[in-house]
Write an enzyme that holds these catalytic residues in place. Sequence first.
Site, PDB file in Angstrom:
ATOM      1  N   ASP A 109     -24.863  -8.552 -29.958  1.00  0.00           N
ATOM      2  CA  ASP A 109     -23.834  -9.407 -29.375  1.00  0.00           C
ATOM      3  C   ASP A 109     -23.366 -10.380 -30.447  1.00  0.00           C
ATOM      4  O   ASP A 109     -23.779 -10.272 -31.610  1.00  0.00           O
ATOM      5  CB  ASP A 109     -24.351 -10.149 -28.133  1.00  0.00           C
ATOM      6  CG  ASP A 109     -23.273 -10.299 -27.064  1.00  0.00           C
ATOM      7  OD1 ASP A 109     -22.231 -10.912 -27.357  1.00  0.00           O
ATOM      8  OD2 ASP A 109     -23.470  -9.793 -25.940  1.00  0.00           O
ATOM      9  N   HIS A 138     -17.554  -8.635 -28.518  1.00  0.00           N
ATOM     10  CA  HIS A 138     -18.938  -9.099 -28.695  1.00  0.00           C
ATOM     11  C   HIS A 138     -19.547  -8.610 -30.008  1.00  0.00           C
ATOM     12  O   HIS A 138     -20.745  -8.341 -30.092  1.00  0.00           O
ATOM     13  CB  HIS A 138     -19.807  -8.650 -27.519  1.00  0.00           C
ATOM     14  CG  HIS A 138     -19.497  -9.350 -26.231  1.00  0.00           C
ATOM     15  ND1 HIS A 138     -19.952 -10.612 -25.941  1.00  0.00           N
ATOM     16  CD2 HIS A 138     -18.745  -8.973 -25.163  1.00  0.00           C
ATOM     17  CE1 HIS A 138     -19.522 -10.975 -24.738  1.00  0.00           C
ATOM     18  NE2 HIS A 138     -18.777  -9.997 -24.252  1.00  0.00           N
ATOM     19  N   ASP A 142     -17.174  -4.587 -22.545  1.00  0.00           N
ATOM     20  CA  ASP A 142     -16.755  -5.711 -21.706  1.00  0.00           C
ATOM     21  C   ASP A 142     -16.097  -6.819 -22.524  1.00  0.00           C
ATOM     22  O   ASP A 142     -16.361  -6.973 -23.712  1.00  0.00           O
ATOM     23  CB  ASP A 142     -17.957  -6.278 -20.952  1.00  0.00           C
ATOM     24  CG  ASP A 142     -19.002  -6.867 -21.894  1.00  0.00           C
ATOM     25  OD1 ASP A 142     -19.324  -6.203 -22.901  1.00  0.00           O
ATOM     26  OD2 ASP A 142     -19.481  -7.987 -21.637  1.00  0.00           O
ATOM     27  N   GLU A 143     -15.266  -7.584 -21.868  1.00  0.00           N
ATOM     28  CA  GLU A 143     -14.696  -8.831 -22.402  1.00  0.00           C
ATOM     29  C   GLU A 143     -14.143  -8.672 -23.824  1.00  0.00           C
ATOM     30  O   GLU A 143     -14.366  -9.523 -24.685  1.00  0.00           O
ATOM     31  CB  GLU A 143     -15.746  -9.941 -22.345  1.00  0.00           C
ATOM     32  CG  GLU A 143     -16.193 -10.255 -20.929  1.00  0.00           C
ATOM     33  CD  GLU A 143     -17.325 -11.268 -20.859  1.00  0.00           C
ATOM     34  OE1 GLU A 143     -17.487 -11.892 -19.797  1.00  0.00           O
ATOM     35  OE2 GLU A 143     -18.070 -11.420 -21.856  1.00  0.00           O
ATOM     36  N   TRP A 154     -20.055  -4.367 -13.049  1.00  0.00           N
ATOM     37  CA  TRP A 154     -20.609  -5.726 -13.053  1.00  0.00           C
ATOM     38  C   TRP A 154     -19.657  -6.745 -12.436  1.00  0.00           C
ATOM     39  O   TRP A 154     -20.098  -7.732 -11.860  1.00  0.00           O
ATOM     40  CB  TRP A 154     -20.992  -6.143 -14.479  1.00  0.00           C
ATOM     41  CG  TRP A 154     -19.837  -6.480 -15.379  1.00  0.00           C
ATOM     42  CD1 TRP A 154     -19.066  -5.616 -16.080  1.00  0.00           C
ATOM     43  CD2 TRP A 154     -19.345  -7.786 -15.701  1.00  0.00           C
ATOM     44  NE1 TRP A 154     -18.113  -6.284 -16.816  1.00  0.00           N
ATOM     45  CE2 TRP A 154     -18.263  -7.622 -16.607  1.00  0.00           C
ATOM     46  CE3 TRP A 154     -19.711  -9.076 -15.324  1.00  0.00           C
ATOM     47  CZ2 TRP A 154     -17.547  -8.705 -17.129  1.00  0.00           C
ATOM     48  CZ3 TRP A 154     -18.998 -10.160 -15.845  1.00  0.00           C
ATOM     49  CH2 TRP A 154     -17.936  -9.971 -16.730  1.00  0.00           C
ATOM     50  N   TYR A 186     -27.146 -10.612 -11.069  1.00  0.00           N
ATOM     51  CA  TYR A 186     -27.198 -11.374 -12.318  1.00  0.00           C
ATOM     52  C   TYR A 186     -28.329 -12.399 -12.249  1.00  0.00           C
ATOM     53  O   TYR A 186     -28.201 -13.456 -11.623  1.00  0.00           O
ATOM     54  CB  TYR A 186     -25.837 -12.018 -12.608  1.00  0.00           C
ATOM     55  CG  TYR A 186     -24.992 -11.139 -13.517  1.00  0.00           C
ATOM     56  CD1 TYR A 186     -24.941  -9.760 -13.310  1.00  0.00           C
ATOM     57  CD2 TYR A 186     -24.274 -11.656 -14.586  1.00  0.00           C
ATOM     58  CE1 TYR A 186     -24.205  -8.923 -14.134  1.00  0.00           C
ATOM     59  CE2 TYR A 186     -23.531 -10.828 -15.415  1.00  0.00           C
ATOM     60  CZ  TYR A 186     -23.502  -9.467 -15.184  1.00  0.00           C
ATOM     61  OH  TYR A 186     -22.780  -8.635 -16.004  1.00  0.00           O
ATOM     62  N   ASP A 241     -29.634 -14.337 -14.433  1.00  0.00           N
ATOM     63  CA  ASP A 241     -29.549 -15.607 -15.142  1.00  0.00           C
ATOM     64  C   ASP A 241     -28.915 -16.682 -14.271  1.00  0.00           C
ATOM     65  O   ASP A 241     -28.936 -17.862 -14.632  1.00  0.00           O
ATOM     66  CB  ASP A 241     -28.748 -15.449 -16.440  1.00  0.00           C
ATOM     67  CG  ASP A 241     -27.388 -14.822 -16.217  1.00  0.00           C
ATOM     68  OD1 ASP A 241     -27.338 -13.771 -15.556  1.00  0.00           O
ATOM     69  OD2 ASP A 241     -26.382 -15.354 -16.716  1.00  0.00           O
ATOM     70  N   GLU A 271     -28.731 -16.857 -22.556  1.00  0.00           N
ATOM     71  CA  GLU A 271     -28.231 -18.078 -23.191  1.00  0.00           C
ATOM     72  C   GLU A 271     -29.173 -19.263 -22.980  1.00  0.00           C
ATOM     73  O   GLU A 271     -29.372 -20.083 -23.875  1.00  0.00           O
ATOM     74  CB  GLU A 271     -26.840 -18.432 -22.644  1.00  0.00           C
ATOM     75  CG  GLU A 271     -25.727 -17.549 -23.164  1.00  0.00           C
ATOM     76  CD  GLU A 271     -25.455 -16.357 -22.255  1.00  0.00           C
ATOM     77  OE1 GLU A 271     -26.373 -15.958 -21.510  1.00  0.00           O
ATOM     78  OE2 GLU A 271     -24.331 -15.826 -22.303  1.00  0.00           O
TER      79      GLU A 271
END
Length: 641
Positions: free
Chosen positions: A201, A276, A351-352, A418, A443, A445, A491
């Site tokens: 990442d 990422h 993703d993203e 997701w 998720y 987290d 994170e």
Amino acid sequence: MKRILLIIISLGVLSCTQKENIPVEAYEPNIIPQPVSHEHTATSFVVFSNINLDMKTDDPQVQTFISSFTNFLSDAGVTTDANASDNTMSISLNETSKETLGDEGYDLEINDKSIALSANKPAGIFNGLQTLRQFFPADFQFDETNKIALKGGQISDYPRFAWRGLMLDVSRHFFSVEDVKSYIDKMSQYKLNTFHWHLTDDQGWRIEIKSLPKLTEIGAWRVERHGRFGGSRPHPKPGEKATYGGFYTHEQIKDIVQYASDRNITIVPEIDMPGHMMAALAAYPEMSVKKEKKFVAPGSKFSEWYGNGRFKMLIENTLNPTDEKVYEFIDKIFTEVAELFPGEYIHMGGDEAYHGYWDADPKVRSFIKKNGIKDSHELQSYFVQRVEKIISSKGKKTIGWDEILEGGLADGAAVMSWRGMKGGIEAAKLGHNVVMSPTTYAYLDYTQGDHSVENKIYADLSLEKTYSFEPIPEGVDAKYILGGQGNLWTEVIPNVQYAYYMTYPRAFAISETFWSPKESKNWESFIDRTEAHFERFDAENNNISQAVLDPIVRTYTEDGKMMCKLTNNATGTDIYYTIDNTYPVKFGIKYTEPFVVPKGSLSLHTQTFRNGQPIGRQLKIKREDLTKRVERKERVLIAED
């Protein structure tokens, strides 16, 4: 008195050993995940210091699984050999397969003389052994003066889904080989069989690629920062040395892959692209559009988020999908990844991926026009299709996050949904395999308890919500739903013990959702069984969240006054509270109905009790924070109160 004692023993509360007339209490198992069928009997199997192990198969994988189980017994002071005549455990593979059991199911019978475990395949033997482990008390240690007995019964059990997983992100924080093994070991005990390993990442590249050495020489290390990710963490200073990080060598990965295999777990490696990729671009900036020098992100702010999934990258972290050298780069990576991981899937992320740098570049725009590509979304689809062909050429199947649907899905690619379940539904209706992992249920987290005692993340996910997950949406052909998993982004998770805290007990809910029959799921039963497994984690000195035992605090307005309602998920409990700044709570008020929160500088103190003893944590919430909990549409009324 003797006659009374004999009556008690005959009721089955106590069982006598065959060697000695010593009453032995049978331990009540609390099995997670719930078996398909479990018939209880009045008999029980007394555990002596030696168990006769009758192996009716010489399958090497079964031998490996049995070895792990006998080590578990040995650590508790129980030996296994072929000479103990009164106490037998037999293990066998079915000569004729039982269709209902499939590859991972098993039959387990426990009576006063023996334990019999059978299955079609070695994986079924492994799963049966995990169930058998739960028949032993959490702190089981053999003692001649205090024997235990395993509750008699018959179990026939098999999974609802083939893919039952957890994802661990080792990029945001690096986890050692022993940490990863520990995480795998724990998940295997609850019949989770897929370890999704998020290896790369923006914050670190964690896998050795020998043909691209700078990926780990540079990409695996970042400047050390502390505190929460975001604006409070500064970018690297000029000349500042990167000291935090690490990576896994080929040999370490092979070791972990074998360790997982010995626990019936397949590893799915993820190399996240085209976005990422900041750590990779720090090593090879020429693979980006702008080709500017990059750094490995230390958790500092490099993006703006606007809600509804819209965002802008302030620093380029995306590969250039129009550069042929990028695909040569990717081919080198997946050549080595495919050699290291024997499973059928490789996760390519997807993703993203921010398209802004693509849209702004004249060469990229020219490529789009020349190749008849509609826009940058179709350009991402072009990239995914190219990557899918690379992965396929290595004899592997591609899976990616649901963004890989954008612009058209590559043939043969599976989708990990997701962003809710919409992407999974779309992929399944297109005839593609799907793994369900929506943020709303999976998720790990996300904050799991009250914000007054938990780290506040951008979303909440209670154990009850996770347990309510149903992975097959209406109107979708179930054959395309491989299963699902929970995801742990790290994170704010710097070590494995805190990873346990965030993963469990919500992973129990994930396990039961993807193993047990839909119709057998029962929240009250699950909570009671979960509490028993708190003891198992405590006995092993492993962290686990007990947030589900805490009071649930809800505030609302009624007749212009702020009201407070307290509820609780644990069974057989009372909630006590004070609202006058006094404590401890045990001397407060027993909650029976919603109450008015008076004006003034005060705090709510509340805690859950069972049989007069506190369980869970005492919450302390200031009045101003209670005010913030009122639904948004009512906040003006409270402010004027």
